[in-house]
Design a protein around this motif. Structure first.
Motif, PDB file in Angstrom:
ATOM      1  N   ALA A  95      43.176 102.724  21.856  1.00 49.45           N
ATOM      2  CA  ALA A  95      43.217 104.145  22.289  1.00 49.45           C
ATOM      3  C   ALA A  95      43.144 105.079  20.994  1.00 49.45           C
ATOM      4  O   ALA A  95      42.198 106.212  21.271  1.00 49.45           O
ATOM      5  CB  ALA A  95      44.634 104.608  22.885  1.00 49.45           C
ATOM      6  N   GLU A  96      43.707 104.616  20.070  1.00 53.07           N
ATOM      7  CA  GLU A  96      43.494 105.331  18.927  1.00 53.07           C
ATOM      8  C   GLU A  96      41.959 105.440  18.101  1.00 53.07           C
ATOM      9  O   GLU A  96      41.483 106.475  17.723  1.00 53.07           O
ATOM     10  CB  GLU A  96      44.340 104.761  17.579  1.00 53.07           C
TER      11      GLU A  96
ATOM     12  N   ARG B   6      39.257 105.305  20.138  1.00 46.46           N
ATOM     13  CA  ARG B   6      38.508 106.167  21.205  1.00 46.46           C
ATOM     14  C   ARG B   6      38.857 107.727  20.673  1.00 46.46           C
ATOM     15  O   ARG B   6      37.982 108.401  20.525  1.00 46.46           O
ATOM     16  CB  ARG B   6      38.846 105.734  22.538  1.00 46.46           C
ATOM     17  N   THR B   7      40.134 107.940  20.530  1.00 51.76           N
ATOM     18  CA  THR B   7      40.455 109.263  20.074  1.00 51.76           C
ATOM     19  C   THR B   7      39.467 109.715  18.745  1.00 51.76           C
ATOM     20  O   THR B   7      39.016 110.778  18.873  1.00 51.76           O
ATOM     21  CB  THR B   7      42.073 109.624  19.691  1.00 51.76           C
TER      22      THR B   7
ATOM     23  N   ASP C 196      35.962 110.066  19.694  1.00 48.41           N
ATOM     24  CA  ASP C 196      35.618 111.336  20.388  1.00 48.41           C
ATOM     25  C   ASP C 196      35.789 112.461  19.721  1.00 48.41           C
ATOM     26  O   ASP C 196      34.893 113.406  19.801  1.00 48.41           O
ATOM     27  CB  ASP C 196      36.851 111.409  21.318  1.00 48.41           C
ATOM     28  N   LEU C 197      36.637 112.530  18.703  1.00 48.01           N
ATOM     29  CA  LEU C 197      36.779 113.643  17.537  1.00 48.01           C
ATOM     30  C   LEU C 197      35.340 113.667  16.580  1.00 48.01           C
ATOM     31  O   LEU C 197      34.860 114.574  16.375  1.00 48.01           O
ATOM     32  CB  LEU C 197      38.084 113.284  16.772  1.00 48.01           C
TER      33      LEU C 197
END
Lengths: 554, 697
Positions: free
Chosen positions: B146-147, B149-150, B153-154
């Motif tokens: 999840a980290e 992906r975040t 995304d950024l």
């Protein structure tokens, strides 16, 4: 063609001069390749040069440490005085007198007289920081130079080609890691041999019976160029002063810089008296060469430097002061003090040559990890990192700037290979830079823990520089951040091991040693900083919104 | 690798900053050279047009071209001009500023205001991931999907098109990087991904990360370019093999090159060294010092046993062109080239001390030397060479550019006036000073490899090299100089003789006495498999592949690493002794001393997979007729005055011809200066072999 004193026209001189520098550089490269200790091969803490038979400087390498080269003529002249009539082919001299050489025992010079047959025609010389020179483990508590290691007045290391075994045995018995030290000394002797051979070949090629006139010619040219640069500066006396880290409390340093015609006089009036302990005293020789170096960096970075270019520069400090200490004051950490004093000198220069002005810089910081492996073997490795450079006209400082040393930082992966340490952080600290229209370079934040699974204690040695006073700002800029450390989140108190001796031990995987390396000072009024520069720093996370409000908006 | 049959053709194309050079070689060793202007907006266009012209002029069919090898400055230029793809870096939390902190070492001791190149990835695209691997490869904390992906995304939101992943100690265990790489590839198929454990799994977080981001930065550009080249070539009917020249001096299939585009970084200069190696091998000279002097710089490279010296790291995009340590380091196996700020365009001036200096500033091609008549006013090396009679004003670039002797004289006379010297003496001094600079730099390079210059043969090429080589050789005490044909297109020729080869390295630091040989064996096998896979992409059959295993080692405490052969076959305790002996013999050769008890450490293990070198001959005839086309006055450095020199046409000098200096040999791209006392023989490959007399210094 022979209208010049040396019998060489400017065309030949160009080739000869560049060859002399190349010979010095070849000696430098030879040492770098063959030395064993990382302080030479990685930190490059050494220099090489060529001197005429009267001790006058002929050339210094383009790459070596400048302050080392500048001290070589003093040493050669001492040899001429001390050994008059007793200098022979095959002799090699060694010496590390801090009052003659460059300020602490660790820097050892090896000087070889060059002979054309039986005629003494020149010297070739190298100085290098040794891996160890004996003495106390911690420089922090020593009172006298006697406690700092082996003191070698100029002595023959080889006499008529015969190795002085007594000297070697003495050294072997008195330094830690003697194999490294003796190996490095041999590397220096070998480099001198190469330099001597090439210098003789050059003299034959250009039919030079001696090189005194050549040295005078080259020095004269550098000197005239330097005088021209100084003449262009406005006459007057320029002063700067400020506090710098002392032993327990800051001390006040004043610099007076007088430009008179084509000469510069730098004085350190009222410099505080010698420190009674702690190794931060500076011999006059070292104060002089360090000040020369700063003036050359600021005013004439591209001039061919030699003894000529420093003729118009006169440096004085009160005898018995911390900047002209008397024997037997302790001097082992003299560079940590001059590094901080240098910012005050640069501030004085800034008034003379505003185009070359720069705010103060944070200083190099070392955190050493040491201890024993499960096998019992000893390890020790330093995490080296630089502070931030000061801001200057039109330009922010850069972080990780190591000055006046020429050393490199330590890669985390290398550090962790040697020491059972987990570095959990090494990056810029937001809001650390000295604010200014052009801000200082960032300070860095480093955190160390013990590697999980390694159950032995790990020692940490840490002596902060710029812990009491940050790098000064300039023209309204703010000072840089302080070097500081915490142990498990708590500040380090003066009565703790780390505060008193600069030593501490990690006993648990939960222990965290975290330190900050000082940033550079700001240049100009922070409120004049361009809006887009502030926004860029915000976007990059170099300043926080609160920091921006505090430092850049009224 | 296959050999090209006599009727089959091979073509080398080298795209440089100003010119694109092409060389066509038939199986008899007959060489055709072509030179066209580079088209910077679309380098493929100029190269393909040049190829078409070259084939047409010789009446060749594109279908007959069985091999095309290409070198290019595309990668270097993308980095220097910052035209690569916006790139993000995923890094270990706590280490966001590795790229900016560098190694902190100042490259100029006196310059307080020195600058570094901007990092290729700005801080807002350097995104920390909470993860950690220790020095022995143990995972302390695995990355969280999840980290990741975040973060990605950024990165995408901030414009990134390529992603570099560089975690601490990933050379010891690539697992975390591979996990993250998978997450990105799966979730973001349009992004390009580079893992540090793929591109440079060696210790040292700054250099490894720098290499990784550079690869990610150029990857999209290189892929698009090579895809276009392949398409266009296919459209013209080309059906041969298409290889890329690598920085290491080897060649690889396009598919392999696309996998690690950063390996193409110094492909042009590496090809030049490969050509010098060929010339040395054909003539039986060893070792050879390649000396390539062009318009702005000279490059020297030592070639031992027919192979150019290869180093593990090079630097690009320097803030100061000639200052080591001022650029971006790349852990890319590269031919070791020493670059010197000395070329035909180097400007001569009087410095503040009243001394003549030459270079490193260059007049370049625009405005160029005064004699180009393009507005240059300052005296340059080329102007001096013209005044000294080394160049013919009417036969520069074969007569394409008429040189203005008056302008050269005026520039040099005005410089001389400031020195109190005649124009003639000034010109001789410019020539002498620039030669001194090059000779000393070459000497340092030889010293680093512990070679006595007197044992070395010089191979001179480049536009200006042949005019300066004899004098440089004299200063170094070198007795023999080789001048290959086609001095102006040597890189293109070199790419044709480069062996297919690919090297993989990995750090596994350990003391030699304490080596886990089973683990080393696994690592070497894995590296060899990767190398074989790369060669298979170039259609090399397994039985043709040679595997060379090496270790980078040093004595504990010393930083200079020595590359030592690791024995073939299974490894075990006995291997340590073999490796130690090999280290000792190289160490003794390099440093003239060795302690057999020294505590040795291995840092990197390396495997090179390579195919046999192509057999190439050069020669194949000359134009008939009288080679001696006249004589002219030329300055003799030995005599200190002008003497009469015979002038020869290079294209009419047949094998076996021999003559003495002073003489001048002219070819289209370069002029060879033969000093008084020198003796030239033309060998069977049409190289000029110059023997210099006298006692070497």
């Amino acid at each position: 063609m022979n209208e010049h004193a040396v019998g060489l026209d400017p065309a030949d001189l160009a080739v000869v001069w560049s060859r002399l520098i190349a010979i010095s550089d070849q000696m430098w490269l030879t040492i770098r390749r063959t030395a064993f200790s990382p302080i030479i091969s990685t930190a490059l803490d050494f220099g090489c040069g060529l001197l005429a038979a009267n001790g006058g400087q002929l050339a210094m390498g383009a790459v070596g440490m400048a302050s080392f080269n500048l001290a070589l003529p003093t040493l050669a002249r001492d040899i001429l005085r001390r050994y008059a009539g007793r200098i022979h082919p095959g002799d090699v001299f060694i010496g590390n007198d801090p009052w003659l050489c460059i300020g602490h025992l660790d820097d050892v010079a090896v000087i070889t007289p060059v002979f054309d047959g039986e005629r003494h025609v020149a010297f070739v010389a190298t100085v290098a920081h040794q891996a160890n020179i004996g003495g106390a483990l911690s420089h922090r508590r020593v009172r006298e130079v006697y406690e700092e290691g082996v003191f070698i007045p100029n002595t023959k290391l080889y006499a008529r080609g015969e190795r002085n075994d007594t000297m070697f045995d003495q050294l072997r018995a008195n330094v830690r890691m003697p194999d490294l030290v003796l190996g490095d000394l041999e590397a220096m002797v070998g480099a001198n041999e190469i330099g001597a051979g090439r210098l003789l070949a050059l003299m034959r090629e250009y039919h030079l019976a001696d090189v005194e006139a050549l040295a005078a010619e080259l020095q004269g040219r550098s000197e005239r160029a330097m005088r021209e640069i100084i003449r262009a500066l406005p006459d007057g006396t320029y002063r700067s002063e400020g506090l710098v880290d002392g032993l327990e409390a800051p001390v006040h340093i004043k610099v007076s810089l007088r430009v008179a015609g084509d000469e510069i006089f730098v004085d350190y009036p009222d410099a505080p008296p010698e420190f009674p302990y702690g190794g931060m005293n500076v011999t006059e020789t070292y104060t002089v060469v360090n000040t020369h170096y700063l003036l050359e960096c600021a005013l004439a970075p591209h001039l061919p430097h030699n003894e000529g270019s420093i003729q118009p520069l006169h440096v004085t400090a009160p005898e018995g002061s911390v900047l002209a200490c008397r024997f037997p004051a302790s001097v082992g950490l003299r560079h940590t003090f001059t590094t901080r004093v240098s910012s005050i000198v640069l501030a004085a220069i800034a008034q003379v040559a505003p185009g070359r002005a720069m705010a103060g810089y944070g200083t190099i910081q070392v955190a050493e990890a040491f201890g024993r492996r499960p096998s019992g073997a000893f390890y020790s490795v330093g995490m080296i990192g630089g502070g931030g450079r000061g801001g200057s006209a039109g330009r922010d400082g850069i972080g990780g700037f190591i000055y006046t040393s020429g050393a490199a930082s330590t890669p985390v992966e290398y550090f962790e290979q040697v020491a059972p340490i987990l570095v959990t952080e090494r990056q810029w600290q937001a809001d650390s830079a000295g604010a200014g229209e052009f801000r200082g370079g960032m300070g860095q934040q480093v955190s160390l823990r013990r590697l999980p699974g390694h159950d032995l204690p790990v020692g940490i040695r840490f002596t902060p520089s710029r812990r009491q006073v940050g790098a000064p700002g300039l023209f309204g800029g703010s000072p840089g951040s302080l070097t500081d450390a915490t142990w498990n989140g708590r500040p380090i108190t003066p009565d703790s091991d780390l505060g008193r001796d600069g030593l501490a031990t990690i006993h648990s995987d939960d222990d965290v040693f975290r330190y900050h390396v000082s940033s550079g000072g700001g240049f100009g009024d922070p409120r004049a900083r361009a809006q887009d520069a502030v926004e860029r720093d915000l976007r990059l996370g170099l300043v926080t919104p609160e920091g921006a409000r505090r430092d850049y908006r009224e | 690798m296959f050999d090209v049959g006599p009727r089959a053709l091979s073509v080398g194309i080298d795209i440089g900053g100003t010119f694109t050079d092409l060389v066509l070689l038939n199986g008899h060793g007959r060489m055709h050279v072509h030179k066209v202007l580079t088209t910077p907006d679309d380098p493929a266009r100029g190269a393909l047009a040049g190829l078409h012209e070259l084939l047409e002029r010789g009446g060749f069919e594109v279908r007959a071209v069985e091999l095309l090898v290409h070198s290019t400055t595309l990668v270097t230029n993308s980095i220097i001009e910052r035209t690569g793809a916006p790139t993000a870096l995923l890094c270990t939390e706590g280490f966001r500023d590795v790229l900016e902190m560098r190694r902190e070492q100042r490259y100029d001791l006196y310059d307080l205001f020195l600058i570094w190149p901007e990092p290729l990835v700005p801080r807002d695209l350097r995104l920390p991931i909470a993860e950690r691997t220790t020095r022995d490869g143990t995972s302390l904390r695995a990355p969280d999907e999840a980290e990741v992906r975040t973060a990605v995304d950024l990165a995408v939101a901030r414009g990134a098109r390529s992603v570099a992943v560089s975690f601490l100690h990933s050379y010891a265990n690539p697992q975390h990087e591979q996990t993250v790489g998978e997450i990105v590839r799966r979730g973001y198929p349009t992004l390009t991904v580079t893992l540090s454990s793929d591109v440079a799994p060696v210790m040292g977080e700054y250099e490894r990360t720098s290499t990784t981001v550079a690869d990610a930065y150029v990857a999209p550009v290189v892929r698009a370019y090579l895809a276009r080249m392949q398409d266009e070539l296919g459209r013209t009917g080309f059906c041969g093999q298409f290889f890329m020249m690598l920085s290491s001096g080897g060649a690889a299939a396009v598919a392999t090159a696309i996998g690690q585009p950063i390996r193409l970084v110094e492909s042009g200069p590496a090809a030049g060294a490969a050509a010098a190696a060929l010339i040395g091998t054909l003539t039986g000279a060893d070792p050879v010092l390649s000396f390539d002097m062009g318009g702005t710089t000279a490059k020297v490279c030592l070639i031992e046993g027919g192979s150019p010296a290869v180093v593990n790291e090079i630097e690009v995009a320097r803030a100061h062109r000639l200052r080591r340590g001022s650029g971006l380091p790349l852990l890319v196996p590269s031919v070791e080239l020493i670059e010197i700020g000395a070329g035909g365009g180097s400007i001569a001036r009087v410095d503040v001390t009243g001394i003549l200096r030459v270079g490193p500033e260059s007049a370049g091609a625009q405005p160029g030397p005064a004699c180009y008549g393009l507005g240059g006013r300052e005296a340059t090396v080329t102007d001096a060479n013209l005044l000294l009679g080394y160049l013919d004003p009417s036969y520069f670039l074969g007569g394409e550019l008429r040189l203005d002797s008056g302008a050269a004289d005026a520039a040099i006379a005005s410089l001389g006036a400031r020195l109190g010297l005649t124009a003639e003496r000034t010109a001789a001094a410019i020539h002498g000073v620039v030669n001194e600079t090059m000779a000393e730099a070459a000497r340092m390079h030889l010293i680093e490899r512990n070679w006595d210059p007197r044992k070395v043969t010089l191979v001179a090429f480049g536009g200006a090299g042949p005019a300066h080589a004899a004098s440089v050789a004299r200063k170094l005490g070198i007795g023999r100089v080789l001048f290959p044909v086609g001095a102006g297109a040597t890189s293109a020729l070199g790419s044709l003789v480069a062996p297919l080869s690919f090297q993989h390295a990995r750090s596994l630091p350990c003391r030699l006495s304490d080596t886990d040989w089973a683990r080393v064996g696994d690592v070497l096998r894995e590296l060899a498999d990767r190398g074989r896979a790369a060669l298979r992409e170039a259609n090399v059959s397994d039985n043709m592949i040679e595997i060379v295993r090496e270790a980078d080692m040093h004595i504990r405490g010393q930083v200079f690493e020595i590359t030592v052969a690791v024995p073939d076959g299974p490894l075990g305790e006995q291997s340590a002794e073999e490796v130690r002996r090999a280290f000792g013999s190289i160490y003794r050769r390099l440093y003239s001393r060795h302690d057999p008890q020294a505590d040795l450490e291995v840092v990197n293990w390396k495997v090179t997979a390579r195919a046999p070198r192509r057999a190439v001959t050069l020669g194949g005839g000359t134009r008939g007729g009288e080679a001696r086309k006249g004589e002219r006055s030329m300055f003799s450095i030995e005599a200190g005055r002008f003497v009469t020199a015979a002038v020869y046409d290079r294209y009419r000098l047949a094998a076996g011809v021999s003559f003495g200096g002073p003489a001048i040999v002219e070819e289209r791209e370069a002029t060879v200066v033969i000093p008084s006392g020198g003796r030239v023989t033309v060998d069977q490959h049409l190289s000029l072999v110059l023997d210099l007399p006298g006692e070497p210094r």
